[in-house]
Design an enzyme around this catalytic site. Sequence first.
Site, PDB file in Angstrom:
ATOM      1  N   PHE A 266      16.755  10.113 -17.623  1.00 18.83           N
ATOM      2  CA  PHE A 266      15.675  10.913 -17.047  1.00 18.83           C
ATOM      3  C   PHE A 266      14.801  11.484 -18.175  1.00 18.83           C
ATOM      4  CE2 PHE A 266      13.963  14.709 -14.928  1.00 18.83           C
ATOM      5  CZ  PHE A 266      13.572  14.179 -13.714  1.00 18.83           C
TER       6      PHE A 266
ATOM      7  N   ASP B 294      24.921  14.463 -17.598  1.00 16.08           N
ATOM      8  CA  ASP B 294      23.949  14.995 -16.650  1.00 16.08           C
ATOM      9  C   ASP B 294      24.372  14.522 -15.258  1.00 16.08           C
ATOM     10  OD1 ASP B 294      21.731  15.325 -14.959  1.00 16.08           O
ATOM     11  OD2 ASP B 294      20.308  15.147 -16.618  1.00 16.08           O
TER      12      ASP B 294
ATOM     13  N   TYR C 236      19.170  21.457  -6.564  1.00 16.72           N
ATOM     14  CA  TYR C 236      18.180  21.306  -5.485  1.00 16.72           C
ATOM     15  C   TYR C 236      18.161  19.897  -4.904  1.00 16.72           C
ATOM     16  CZ  TYR C 236      15.585  19.985  -9.716  1.00 16.72           C
ATOM     17  OH  TYR C 236      15.223  19.429 -10.918  1.00 16.72           O
ATOM     18  N   LYS C 237      19.012  19.009  -5.432  1.00 16.91           N
ATOM     19  CA  LYS C 237      19.075  17.642  -4.898  1.00 16.91           C
ATOM     20  C   LYS C 237      20.123  17.602  -3.783  1.00 16.91           C
ATOM     21  CE  LYS C 237      16.906  15.837  -9.007  1.00 16.91           C
ATOM     22  NZ  LYS C 237      17.031  15.343 -10.377  1.00 16.91           N
TER      23      LYS C 237
ATOM     24  N   ARG D 277      12.094   4.477  -4.155  1.00 21.33           N
ATOM     25  CA  ARG D 277      13.479   4.941  -4.217  1.00 21.33           C
ATOM     26  C   ARG D 277      13.839   5.574  -2.885  1.00 21.33           C
ATOM     27  NH1 ARG D 277      15.131   9.491  -8.482  1.00 21.33           N
ATOM     28  NH2 ARG D 277      14.275  10.767  -6.818  1.00 21.33           N
TER      29      ARG D 277
HETATM   30  C1  LIG Z   1      16.248  15.916 -11.401  1.00 20.57           C
HETATM   31  C2  LIG Z   1      16.789  15.681 -12.759  1.00 20.57           C
HETATM   32  C3  LIG Z   1      16.605  16.604 -13.788  1.00 20.57           C
HETATM   33  C4  LIG Z   1      15.743  17.816 -13.544  1.00 20.57           C
HETATM   34  O1  LIG Z   1      15.760  18.759 -14.540  1.00 20.57           O
HETATM   35  P1  LIG Z   1      15.018  20.167 -14.275  1.00 20.57           P
HETATM   36  O2  LIG Z   1      15.214  20.931 -15.489  1.00 20.57           O
HETATM   37  O3  LIG Z   1      15.645  20.749 -13.040  1.00 20.57           O
HETATM   38  O4  LIG Z   1      13.586  19.870 -13.974  1.00 20.57           O
HETATM   39  C5  LIG Z   1      17.221  16.380 -14.995  1.00 20.57           C
HETATM   40  N1  LIG Z   1      17.961  15.274 -15.206  1.00 20.57           N
HETATM   41  C6  LIG Z   1      18.145  14.337 -14.231  1.00 20.57           C
HETATM   42  C7  LIG Z   1      18.982  13.135 -14.488  1.00 20.57           C
HETATM   43  C8  LIG Z   1      17.544  14.514 -12.994  1.00 20.57           C
HETATM   44  O5  LIG Z   1      17.698  13.593 -12.055  1.00 20.57           O
END
Ligand SMILES: *Cc1c(COP(=O)(O)O)cnc(C)c1O
Length: 417
Positions: free
Chosen positions: A130, A207, A232-233, A384
């Site tokens: 990401f 992560d 939040y996911k 997706r």
């Molecule tokens: C959604 C997501 C993030 C989001 O990071 P934020 O700091 O909450 O914006 C980070 N890493 C991965 C792999 C994600 O899918």
Amino acid sequence: MTFPDTVSVADALDARDPLASFRSRFVAADDPSIVYLDGNSLGRPVRALEERMSEFVAQDWGRRLIRGWDEGWFEQPVTLGDRLGRLVLGAGPGQTAVGDSTTVCLYKLIRSALDARPGRREIVVDRGNFPTDRYVAQGIAAETGAVLRWIDPDPDTGVTVDDVRAAVGDDTAVVVLSHVAFRSGYVADVAAITEAVHAAGGLVVWDLCHSVGVLPIELDEWGVDYATGCTYKYLNGGPGSPAFLYVRRELLAAPHAVAQPIQGWMGVRDSFRMGPDYEAAEGIRRFISGTPPILAMTPMIATLDLIEEAGIAAIRRKSVELTEYAVELIDERLTWLGVRLSSPRDATRRGGHVTIDHEAFPGLIDRLWCRGILPDFRPPTGIRIGLSPLSTSFREVDTAIAAIAEELAAKIDERSA
Ligand SMILES: *Cc1c(COP(=O)(O)O)cnc(C)c1O
């Protein structure tokens, strides 16, 4: 274009789904004008929240006021962290804290890992990770003089244990990877990769953004050093709800306990002594920096109640059925239009979402969103499809794939006309 036979197949799958009743526990999940396939980006709100949030305002905040800090808020980053640990992380108590964003947690954990491996310079990251993970690693390299070593994984899958073995060595301080790849949905072998990194003397930061709440996770058992993820996911914590971070007990223990770089008054031995110098708290508390976001922690608590009721094993079972069903419909209705599956076919290596690619997908998303069908677009040409086991129905999968087939066929016709 209609597929009457598959509608009844989808309805039959919903009828025998043991988790089907959970759908009604989410706001507007019964509204047929919305087909939601992005719960892996922003989960739907739990209905019980409407009451819980007003009660928080009226009572916890409205009447208890500043006393709230003595009545649970001060401890909440850790008490809620422990509950996350027990229900969705496979983590024993005292190793998880809630707060900050995943981005900030990544920064704290990678810096902590670098400090814990003095003399080693390399941060191993993969180009499929990401963006924020890659950007944080780049920033830390610029700031500390650490060197980035890149893994180039197969974009349709993700990082394998062989990729990692080939990348790590005497200079590896820390390896930063995602449990489930945000684009392909590939599930990395956390235990085997962690072991390979340890064999080279390095530490791992995992992560968990795309796995927490949808895949069983066993951080303690897998020997993970550090982990973080957002809420939040699949944890439906609401837009921008705080992340969590996990640090393995052995690393937290004295005498050479790990530190973190954002020293603040909420992570010290006695916050309200307001002493002259920073003196790190014992245990995971030292990873907290400033005042914890209590209000923003409230929604995920309602989701954890549902997860506790359903059980993560049943959630994973339905998740696999949903993605299997999606892949089946993609093969049936989209492959002949030139659509390519960009997620693993092997369900054991696939997380909660499925990505498909077609050169005509850019622009198609707008048409789908106009129709209330809400998947995500992933550049350059990906759609997706995120499937949240507690709130997604098989009927929604059917409706969405039919709509994608219809819109794509129309677009291809327009182009050739
Ligand atoms: C959604 C997501 C993030 C989001 O990071 P934020 O700091 O909450 O914006 C980070 N890493 C991965 C792999 C994600 O899918």
